[in-house]
Design a protein around this motif. Sequence first.
Motif, short mmCIF file in Angstrom:
data_model
loop_
_atom_site.label_atom_id
_atom_site.label_comp_id
_atom_site.label_asym_id
_atom_site.label_seq_id
_atom_site.Cartn_x
_atom_site.Cartn_y
_atom_site.Cartn_z
N PRO A 230 0.82 -1.23 0.00
CA PRO A 230 0.00 0.00 0.00
C PRO A 230 0.84 1.27 0.00
O PRO A 230 0.50 2.24 -0.69
N ASN A 231 1.94 1.28 0.77
CA ASN A 231 2.79 2.46 0.80
C ASN A 231 3.45 2.71 -0.55
O ASN A 231 3.60 3.85 -0.99
N VAL A 232 3.86 1.61 -1.22
CA VAL A 232 4.49 1.74 -2.54
C VAL A 232 3.48 2.26 -3.56
O VAL A 232 3.78 3.18 -4.35
N LEU A 233 2.27 1.71 -3.56
CA LEU A 233 1.25 2.13 -4.52
C LEU A 233 0.81 3.56 -4.26
O LEU A 233 0.50 4.31 -5.20
N ALA A 234 0.77 3.94 -2.97
CA ALA A 234 0.35 5.31 -2.63
C ALA A 234 1.32 6.33 -3.22
O ALA A 234 0.91 7.42 -3.65
N LEU B 165 15.14 -2.69 -0.48
CA LEU B 165 13.96 -1.86 -0.26
C LEU B 165 14.26 -0.69 0.68
O LEU B 165 13.82 0.44 0.45
N ALA B 166 15.03 -0.96 1.73
CA ALA B 166 15.40 0.11 2.66
C ALA B 166 16.26 1.15 1.96
O ALA B 166 16.12 2.37 2.21
N ALA B 167 17.16 0.71 1.08
CA ALA B 167 17.99 1.65 0.33
C ALA B 167 17.12 2.52 -0.58
O ALA B 167 17.35 3.73 -0.71
N ALA B 168 16.11 1.92 -1.21
CA ALA B 168 15.21 2.70 -2.07
C ALA B 168 14.42 3.73 -1.27
O ALA B 168 14.28 4.89 -1.68
N ASN C 97 9.63 7.76 -6.44
CA ASN C 97 8.54 6.80 -6.30
C ASN C 97 8.65 5.65 -7.29
O ASN C 97 8.35 4.50 -6.95
N LEU C 98 9.12 5.95 -8.50
CA LEU C 98 9.30 4.88 -9.48
C LEU C 98 10.43 3.94 -9.05
O LEU C 98 10.33 2.72 -9.22
N ILE C 99 11.50 4.50 -8.49
CA ILE C 99 12.61 3.67 -8.00
C ILE C 99 12.13 2.72 -6.90
O ILE C 99 12.47 1.53 -6.89
N ILE C 100 11.32 3.24 -5.97
CA ILE C 100 10.79 2.40 -4.89
C ILE C 100 9.89 1.31 -5.46
O ILE C 100 9.97 0.14 -5.07
N PHE C 101 9.03 1.67 -6.42
CA PHE C 101 8.12 0.68 -7.01
C PHE C 101 8.89 -0.41 -7.74
O PHE C 101 8.60 -1.60 -7.59
N LEU C 102 9.87 -0.01 -8.56
CA LEU C 102 10.65 -1.01 -9.31
C LEU C 102 11.44 -1.91 -8.37
O LEU C 102 11.57 -3.12 -8.62
N THR C 103 11.97 -1.35 -7.30
CA THR C 103 12.69 -2.16 -6.32
C THR C 103 11.77 -3.20 -5.69
O THR C 103 12.13 -4.37 -5.54
N PHE C 104 10.55 -2.76 -5.35
CA PHE C 104 9.57 -3.68 -4.75
C PHE C 104 9.23 -4.79 -5.74
O PHE C 104 9.14 -5.96 -5.36
N PHE D 236 12.55 -4.88 -15.64
CA PHE D 236 13.69 -4.70 -14.74
C PHE D 236 14.07 -5.99 -14.02
O PHE D 236 15.25 -6.25 -13.77
N SER D 237 13.08 -6.79 -13.68
CA SER D 237 13.38 -8.07 -13.03
C SER D 237 14.18 -8.97 -13.95
O SER D 237 15.19 -9.57 -13.55
N VAL D 238 13.75 -9.06 -15.23
CA VAL D 238 14.48 -9.87 -16.20
C VAL D 238 15.88 -9.31 -16.42
O VAL D 238 16.86 -10.06 -16.53
N THR D 239 15.99 -7.97 -16.44
CA THR D 239 17.29 -7.33 -16.64
C THR D 239 18.25 -7.68 -15.52
O THR D 239 19.43 -8.01 -15.76
N LEU D 240 17.77 -7.61 -14.26
CA LEU D 240 18.64 -7.93 -13.11
C LEU D 240 19.10 -9.39 -13.15
O LEU D 240 20.27 -9.69 -12.89
N ILE D 241 18.18 -10.29 -13.49
CA ILE D 241 18.54 -11.70 -13.57
C ILE D 241 19.56 -11.93 -14.67
O ILE D 241 20.56 -12.65 -14.50
N ALA D 242 19.34 -11.28 -15.83
CA ALA D 242 20.25 -11.45 -16.97
C ALA D 242 21.64 -10.89 -16.67
O ALA D 242 22.66 -11.52 -17.00
#
Length: 535
Positions: free
Chosen positions: A294-298, A367-370, A386-393, A316-322
């Motif tokens: 909820p905090n991330v979406l808010a 997540l804490a770093a974001a 906010n986008l950085i926090i969302f992508l991290t989540f 981004f998830s695929v990018t990190l794995i790759a």
Amino acid sequence: MESVANLHAMERMVLLLLVMVAAFAVMAHRLKVPYPIVLVLAGLVLSFVPHMPKIPLDPNLVFVIFLPPLLYSAAWSVSWRDFRRNLLIISLLAVGLVGFTVWGVAEFSDRFITALDWKAGFLLGAVLATTDAIAATSVAKSLGLPRRIVDILEGESLLNDATGLLALEFGLRLLERGDLPTVGAGLARLAYLIVGGLGIGLLMGVLVGWFERFVDNGPVELVLSLIVPYAAYLAAEEAKASGVLAVVACGLYLSRESARFFSPGVRIQIWSAWEAMTFVLNGIVFLLIGLQMPNVLAGIHGDYHITTLLEYGAIFSVTLIALRMIWVAPAVRLTNFARRLKGDHERISKRETFVIGWTGMRGVIALAAAVSVPEMINGVEFGARNLIIFLTFCVILVTLVLQGLTLPTVIRALGLAGSNQGMEPEEREARRLALREALTYLEEERREKGETYAHAYDDLIDRYEHRLAEITEDGSEQGASKAQVYQELLRAGRGALEAERRTIIRLRDEGAISDDVLRRMERVLDLEETKHLVH
């Protein structure tokens, strides 16, 4: 009155978290799924329940309260010999991979994500550079993955927090000043972080180790063990060095020295207390990750279309794995080459390389770093926060849940799943040598004491010979017979202990003995039964 109400609200929140950790951990055990994955998913589901309290993730709470004891506990479980043997591959992952991840995410963001430029991408890469190996190693250990793979994953998770936080420091500087430190300045800062952190941690470890030799009190030493990680972390942070490396160095040193200064009773108390505390802290951390939705979406609501957000999260998830898979393969080849030059014939296979690459899960540090990224930079609102926090989540959910749930299948498909039952050859040989040394000592003592104590020594020597026969497994008829006799002796011993236990409980129920007497006798029986189970 308001402070009292706030205190009661905090008490209810803590109680709720503990109840959920216990309940979902039991569920995870029954489902045979690593508890971090179940707790994250449970927190995610519960976050949408109406009237569920919103619990924001405070970065200071993570870095100052949770991180030091969890790092310290992890460092205690690491073998220094194996850590040193795998130091090259661990360094390539904890330092090289962090830099490669930061650069890769920055380049990808600048080219493919409209809302992020290279500077914001660099900061995002720094946020996502640290991995969380708790779930990976818990699965690996339960499936009997080769120990060296577990050692590599644990070593990486201990060290990459420091380099990831340094990259975060550089990323914030890039946004504030518009430039990165020079290569020389960056290397100097990294060297100071490493040398300063390790030096402070080792100094703290030496001082505590010296003090421990004068203390033999379980509660006192437990309190001291709780103080040490926080003291090492805060001392290093105050000196602008790496608090993470200070805690790791202190933990590694004291773990190695504890065999000399901990008495058996204290060691049992310390390990039991830390095992419970580590479980609780890890449980709360993973549950809090799921509850952040909820905090991330808010924070992101209204700025982007939901389809766009989901695309960004998946990409981004695929990018990190790759990025991890791309880096791990040459890193392993370099490690194998270096081992061959040193005459070390142990190699990391291609199958093991794939598993190392597949276990790049992100966790609460990311997540804490974001969340720690400031809302205002140079007096201007930082729109990409906010986008950085969302992508991290999103990356945490995808890597932790997807990779965590598929890791058992991957390990089995690659033929790396073994059994964690029985002894490793190294342990078997160590037990054999220890038992032979004990038998030599007993036989010498029997000769010195003479016939008066011969019967007692014969009985003890017979027990040790049966234990040795069970471990040696030489295949001879005599050896097999002794091993069977020893197993029967253990079975009979456990039965006798259970008879004692039933008797003292009956005496307590009848009022013949007090509960205090029962507890003292129970402790002796528990230790005896534990000894039988270990053998």
